[in-house]
Design a protein around this motif. Structure first.
Motif, PDB file in Angstrom:
ATOM      1  N   ASP A 187      -8.239 -31.688   6.887  1.00 17.92           N
ATOM      2  CA  ASP A 187      -8.665 -30.310   7.147  1.00 17.92           C
ATOM      3  C   ASP A 187      -8.376 -29.902   8.597  1.00 17.92           C
ATOM      4  O   ASP A 187      -8.999 -30.406   9.535  1.00 17.92           O
ATOM      5  CB  ASP A 187     -10.155 -30.167   6.856  1.00 17.92           C
ATOM      6  CG  ASP A 187     -10.619 -28.719   6.898  1.00 17.92           C
ATOM      7  OD1 ASP A 187      -9.782 -27.826   7.140  1.00 17.92           O
ATOM      8  OD2 ASP A 187     -11.828 -28.485   6.691  1.00 17.92           O
ATOM      9  N   SER A 189      -8.103 -26.430   8.961  1.00 22.67           N
ATOM     10  CA  SER A 189      -8.262 -24.992   8.732  1.00 22.67           C
ATOM     11  C   SER A 189      -9.029 -24.297   9.852  1.00 22.67           C
ATOM     12  O   SER A 189      -8.869 -23.086  10.060  1.00 22.67           O
ATOM     13  CB  SER A 189      -8.961 -24.734   7.398  1.00 22.67           C
ATOM     14  OG  SER A 189     -10.254 -25.311   7.378  1.00 22.67           O
ATOM     15  N   LYS A 192      -7.379 -21.897  12.402  1.00 19.50           N
ATOM     16  CA  LYS A 192      -7.066 -20.482  12.144  1.00 19.50           C
ATOM     17  C   LYS A 192      -7.839 -19.576  13.096  1.00 19.50           C
ATOM     18  O   LYS A 192      -7.344 -18.522  13.504  1.00 19.50           O
ATOM     19  CB  LYS A 192      -7.409 -20.126  10.693  1.00 19.50           C
ATOM     20  CG  LYS A 192      -6.569 -20.846   9.649  1.00 19.50           C
ATOM     21  CD  LYS A 192      -7.047 -20.524   8.239  1.00 19.50           C
ATOM     22  CE  LYS A 192      -6.265 -21.269   7.179  1.00 19.50           C
ATOM     23  NZ  LYS A 192      -6.740 -21.007   5.802  1.00 19.50           N
ATOM     24  N   THR A 193      -9.048 -19.980  13.453  1.00 19.11           N
ATOM     25  CA  THR A 193      -9.885 -19.172  14.343  1.00 19.11           C
ATOM     26  C   THR A 193     -10.200 -19.875  15.657  1.00 19.11           C
ATOM     27  O   THR A 193     -10.733 -19.247  16.583  1.00 19.11           O
ATOM     28  CB  THR A 193     -11.225 -18.819  13.650  1.00 19.11           C
ATOM     29  OG1 THR A 193     -11.842 -20.028  13.177  1.00 19.11           O
ATOM     30  CG2 THR A 193     -10.978 -17.900  12.463  1.00 19.11           C
ATOM     31  N   THR A 215      -8.681 -34.246  -2.618  1.00 16.57           N
ATOM     32  CA  THR A 215      -9.127 -32.971  -3.172  1.00 16.57           C
ATOM     33  C   THR A 215      -9.782 -33.257  -4.515  1.00 16.57           C
ATOM     34  O   THR A 215      -9.110 -33.467  -5.518  1.00 16.57           O
ATOM     35  CB  THR A 215      -7.946 -32.000  -3.366  1.00 16.57           C
ATOM     36  OG1 THR A 215      -7.282 -31.814  -2.111  1.00 16.57           O
ATOM     37  CG2 THR A 215      -8.422 -30.656  -3.885  1.00 16.57           C
ATOM     38  N   ASN A 235      -2.151 -26.059  -3.223  1.00 20.73           N
ATOM     39  CA  ASN A 235      -2.758 -24.880  -2.595  1.00 20.73           C
ATOM     40  C   ASN A 235      -3.744 -25.294  -1.506  1.00 20.73           C
ATOM     41  O   ASN A 235      -3.837 -24.647  -0.445  1.00 20.73           O
ATOM     42  CB  ASN A 235      -3.460 -24.017  -3.638  1.00 20.73           C
ATOM     43  CG  ASN A 235      -2.481 -23.354  -4.596  1.00 20.73           C
ATOM     44  OD1 ASN A 235      -1.316 -23.159  -4.275  1.00 20.73           O
ATOM     45  ND2 ASN A 235      -2.949 -23.027  -5.791  1.00 20.73           N
ATOM     46  N   ASN A 236      -4.483 -26.372  -1.768  1.00 25.19           N
ATOM     47  CA  ASN A 236      -5.441 -26.857  -0.778  1.00 25.19           C
ATOM     48  C   ASN A 236      -4.723 -27.368   0.468  1.00 25.19           C
ATOM     49  O   ASN A 236      -5.158 -27.123   1.608  1.00 25.19           O
ATOM     50  CB  ASN A 236      -6.302 -27.958  -1.384  1.00 25.19           C
ATOM     51  CG  ASN A 236      -7.431 -28.376  -0.472  1.00 25.19           C
ATOM     52  OD1 ASN A 236      -8.394 -27.642  -0.268  1.00 25.19           O
ATOM     53  ND2 ASN A 236      -7.321 -29.576   0.095  1.00 25.19           N
ATOM     54  N   ASN A 238      -1.862 -26.359   1.573  1.00 28.41           N
ATOM     55  CA  ASN A 238      -1.372 -25.189   2.296  1.00 28.41           C
ATOM     56  C   ASN A 238      -2.492 -24.486   3.052  1.00 28.41           C
ATOM     57  O   ASN A 238      -2.314 -24.041   4.195  1.00 28.41           O
ATOM     58  CB  ASN A 238      -0.705 -24.208   1.339  1.00 28.41           C
ATOM     59  CG  ASN A 238       0.653 -24.701   0.870  1.00 28.41           C
ATOM     60  OD1 ASN A 238       1.338 -25.428   1.577  1.00 28.41           O
ATOM     61  ND2 ASN A 238       1.040 -24.314  -0.333  1.00 28.41           N
ATOM     62  N   ASP A 239      -3.657 -24.398   2.416  1.00 27.53           N
ATOM     63  CA  ASP A 239      -4.782 -23.707   3.042  1.00 27.53           C
ATOM     64  C   ASP A 239      -5.351 -24.492   4.218  1.00 27.53           C
ATOM     65  O   ASP A 239      -5.730 -23.921   5.237  1.00 27.53           O
ATOM     66  CB  ASP A 239      -5.881 -23.469   2.007  1.00 27.53           C
ATOM     67  CG  ASP A 239      -7.088 -22.755   2.590  1.00 27.53           C
ATOM     68  OD1 ASP A 239      -6.901 -21.643   3.134  1.00 27.53           O
ATOM     69  OD2 ASP A 239      -8.203 -23.300   2.523  1.00 27.53           O
ATOM     70  N   LYS A 240      -5.409 -25.824   4.078  1.00 33.52           N
ATOM     71  CA  LYS A 240      -6.043 -26.661   5.102  1.00 33.52           C
ATOM     72  C   LYS A 240      -5.080 -27.091   6.210  1.00 33.52           C
ATOM     73  O   LYS A 240      -5.517 -27.457   7.302  1.00 33.52           O
ATOM     74  CB  LYS A 240      -6.653 -27.904   4.444  1.00 33.52           C
ATOM     75  CG  LYS A 240      -7.760 -27.631   3.440  1.00 33.52           C
ATOM     76  CD  LYS A 240      -9.001 -27.076   4.108  1.00 33.52           C
ATOM     77  CE  LYS A 240     -10.139 -26.839   3.123  1.00 33.52           C
ATOM     78  NZ  LYS A 240     -10.616 -28.069   2.481  1.00 33.52           N
ATOM     79  N   ALA A 241      -3.767 -27.092   5.917  1.00 39.87           N
ATOM     80  CA  ALA A 241      -2.831 -27.586   6.925  1.00 39.87           C
ATOM     81  C   ALA A 241      -1.487 -26.872   6.913  1.00 39.87           C
ATOM     82  O   ALA A 241      -0.926 -26.564   7.966  1.00 39.87           O
ATOM     83  CB  ALA A 241      -2.611 -29.088   6.745  1.00 39.87           C
ATOM     84  N   PHE A 243      -0.546 -23.957   6.452  1.00 41.38           N
ATOM     85  CA  PHE A 243      -0.489 -22.648   7.099  1.00 41.38           C
ATOM     86  C   PHE A 243       0.052 -22.752   8.527  1.00 41.38           C
ATOM     87  O   PHE A 243       0.574 -21.783   9.078  1.00 41.38           O
ATOM     88  CB  PHE A 243      -1.882 -22.010   7.133  1.00 41.38           C
ATOM     89  CG  PHE A 243      -2.847 -22.680   8.077  1.00 41.38           C
ATOM     90  CD1 PHE A 243      -2.972 -22.241   9.393  1.00 41.38           C
ATOM     91  CD2 PHE A 243      -3.616 -23.756   7.661  1.00 41.38           C
ATOM     92  CE1 PHE A 243      -3.852 -22.859  10.272  1.00 41.38           C
ATOM     93  CE2 PHE A 243      -4.498 -24.389   8.532  1.00 41.38           C
ATOM     94  CZ  PHE A 243      -4.624 -23.938   9.841  1.00 41.38           C
TER      95      PHE A 243
END
Length: 480
Positions: A187, A189, A192-193, A215, A235-236, A238-241, A243
């Protein structure tokens, strides 16, 4: 604290075998306290302390120069042999206390844990970075493997990862710096912020790990429709890493660890290994992600108090010679190749990849599709919903249910129009003359022929548990 296998086979042979399997880089792990507390420990004496007499005798026979040197000198010697054989090294800080990894409560999981003193960790990074300076084969240093446990928090991660990256870069500005995320490095993610604030230029690389249990539960690979499960994993990721590789300011990402029980790939009672591996190979090929496999070694000197403990995820058996998975080279052939070369201006095309076999689609002398070595894969372009053979002008066309697929000049045939289907987009499907969906499928595990058959579990039906892997075909982009 010493490279595995030295009691079984000469170091030179180990590395030669790795090169022969197509690898060009090794993630070589080290423990912080090797360099901050135990640097004077002699290899042979340390084995004696652990009652590993047979291991010491084996090292004396196969690698006698290692027996009476320190553990850090042994570390140097291994890295030097990688260099002599033209292999790159990622020197990865795996743990602080030198023992088997990993557990949420093992004291090695996060900054401030029992054995994870941040200041000592920084000192270890400094020592190793300085020690490998001038060794051009060491291309990267990993700050820490698989952060984990109840103490994880963003503010401490930001503080210490920034300090760690700066420490490495100050001592050795030539190496890349690998940075891991939370929860066993699955993770990232939070970036991102909360982006990492470092000043090491273009030397920063993020890393991610993935296993069958990363997962959900590993039993999900059998209990859920495989297309759904694999799509969720992709998808996980891509979402967690994943990106990190996109957007206006993309970052380098490497899957620095994934693996499966290589003794059980074909075990019908443990099908999650095979299913996870197919899914992961498809993901790696699809996004052209560099990767490292856990692991090479066939056994450990000692693991959880068991001497000569076998490693089922290891490429080799305990003899460090024979392969646990005989089809290893075929299965991994495509993801070991350079698929996209940014230095080339050549046009892009597709290879059609079959993750279950590791093989690629080619056109035979009868204009039929079959699987073979990816070195000789046919190249394809997409024109709308048609798939055209590069340099030939023919299109992939289905004949009928069960018949071998061919290429033809008939660009108007309904059977020459194809779509990617299912949640994974790993099915290539068309319609027969009655309007029924047909998908590409390997005829059988012993046949190279590619036929069309009724599509397997392409819809979102939770009761569909049939295995679709024989129908997984992926359009992989390449320019080489």
């Amino acid at each position: 604290m010493v490279a595995e296998g030295l009691e079984t086979i000469p170091l030179k042979d180990i590395i030669t075998q790795l090169k022969g399997l197509g690898f060009d880089c090794v993630r070589y792990t080290w423990a912080t306290k090797m360099f901050t507390r135990y640097s004077n420990y002699k290899v042979g004496e340390n084995l004696d302390k652990l009652n590993l007499t047979s291991s010491r005798l084996g090292i004396r026979f196969y690698n006698p120069s290692f027996e009476n040197i320190t553990v850090v000198e042994a570390f140097d010697n291994v890295i030097d042999e990688f260099g002599r054989q033209g292999m790159m090294v990622l020197a990865d800080n795996h743990v602080s206390d030198p023992k088997w990894c990993c557990d949420n409560n093992d004291g090695n999981g996060f900054f401030g844990d029992q054995y994870f003193n941040p200041e000592e960790w920084l000192q270890g990074l400094s020592n190793v970075s300085n020690r490998v300076k001038g060794k051009s084969q060491v291309v990267a240093i990993g700050l820490r493997n698989e952060l984990r446990g109840p103490s994880q928090n963003i503010s401490s991660w930001q503080k210490y990862m920034s300090q760690g990256a700066t420490t490495v870069h100050k001592e050795n500005p030539n190496v890349l710096v690998f940075v891991s995320g939370f929860n066993y490095d699955i993770d990232l993610s939070f970036l991102k912020t909360n982006p990492l604030n470092t000043s090491i230029g273009d030397k920063l690389v993020y890393e991610v790990h993935s296993y069958a249990w990363s997962t959900g539960d590993r039993s999900d690979w059998d209990k859920q429709p495989l297309n759904k499960k694999c799509a969720n994993v992709m998808n996980n990721l891509n979402d967690k890493a994943g990106f990190l590789m996109s957007g206006s300011n993309p970052n380098p990402l490497v899957m620095s660890e994934f693996g499966a029980d290589l003794t059980a790939i074909d075990d019908k009672n443990q099908t999650f290994n095979q299913r996870f591996l197919s899914c992961m190979l498809a993901y790696l090929a699809g996004v052209d992600l560099d990767w490292a496999l856990w692991t090479a070694q066939g056994s450990y000197y000692i693991r959880d108090k068991e001497s000569n403990a076998s490693e089922p995820f290891g490429i080799w058996n305990i003899d460090f010679k024979s392969l646990r998975y005989p089809d290893f080279s075929q299965r991994f052939q495509l993801v070991q190749k350079k698929l996209l070369d940014p230095s080339l201006n050549s046009s892009k095309s597709y290879i059609i990849y079959h993750p279950l076999s590791g093989q690629c689609v080619k056109v035979n002398t009868n204009n039929e599709l079959e699987l073979g070595d990816c070195e000789w894969a046919s190249k394809w372009n997409q024109e709308g919903q048609q798939i055209k053979l590069v340099g030939n002008g023919t299109y992939i066309e289905a004949v009928s249910d069960g018949s071998q697929v061919k290429v033809s000049n008939d660009c108007k045939s309904k059977q020459s129009f194809w779509k990617t289907l299912s949640a994974t987009n790993l099915h290539l499907g068309t319609l027969d003359e009655q309007g029924q969906k047909l998908c590409l499928q390997r005829e059988s595990p012993t046949s190279p022929k590619i036929v069309t058959k009724r599509c397997i579990c392409i819809d979102d039906n939770p009761a569909c548990l049939e295995d679709p892997q024989s129908q997984w075909f992926q359009l992989v982009t390449t320019n080489v």
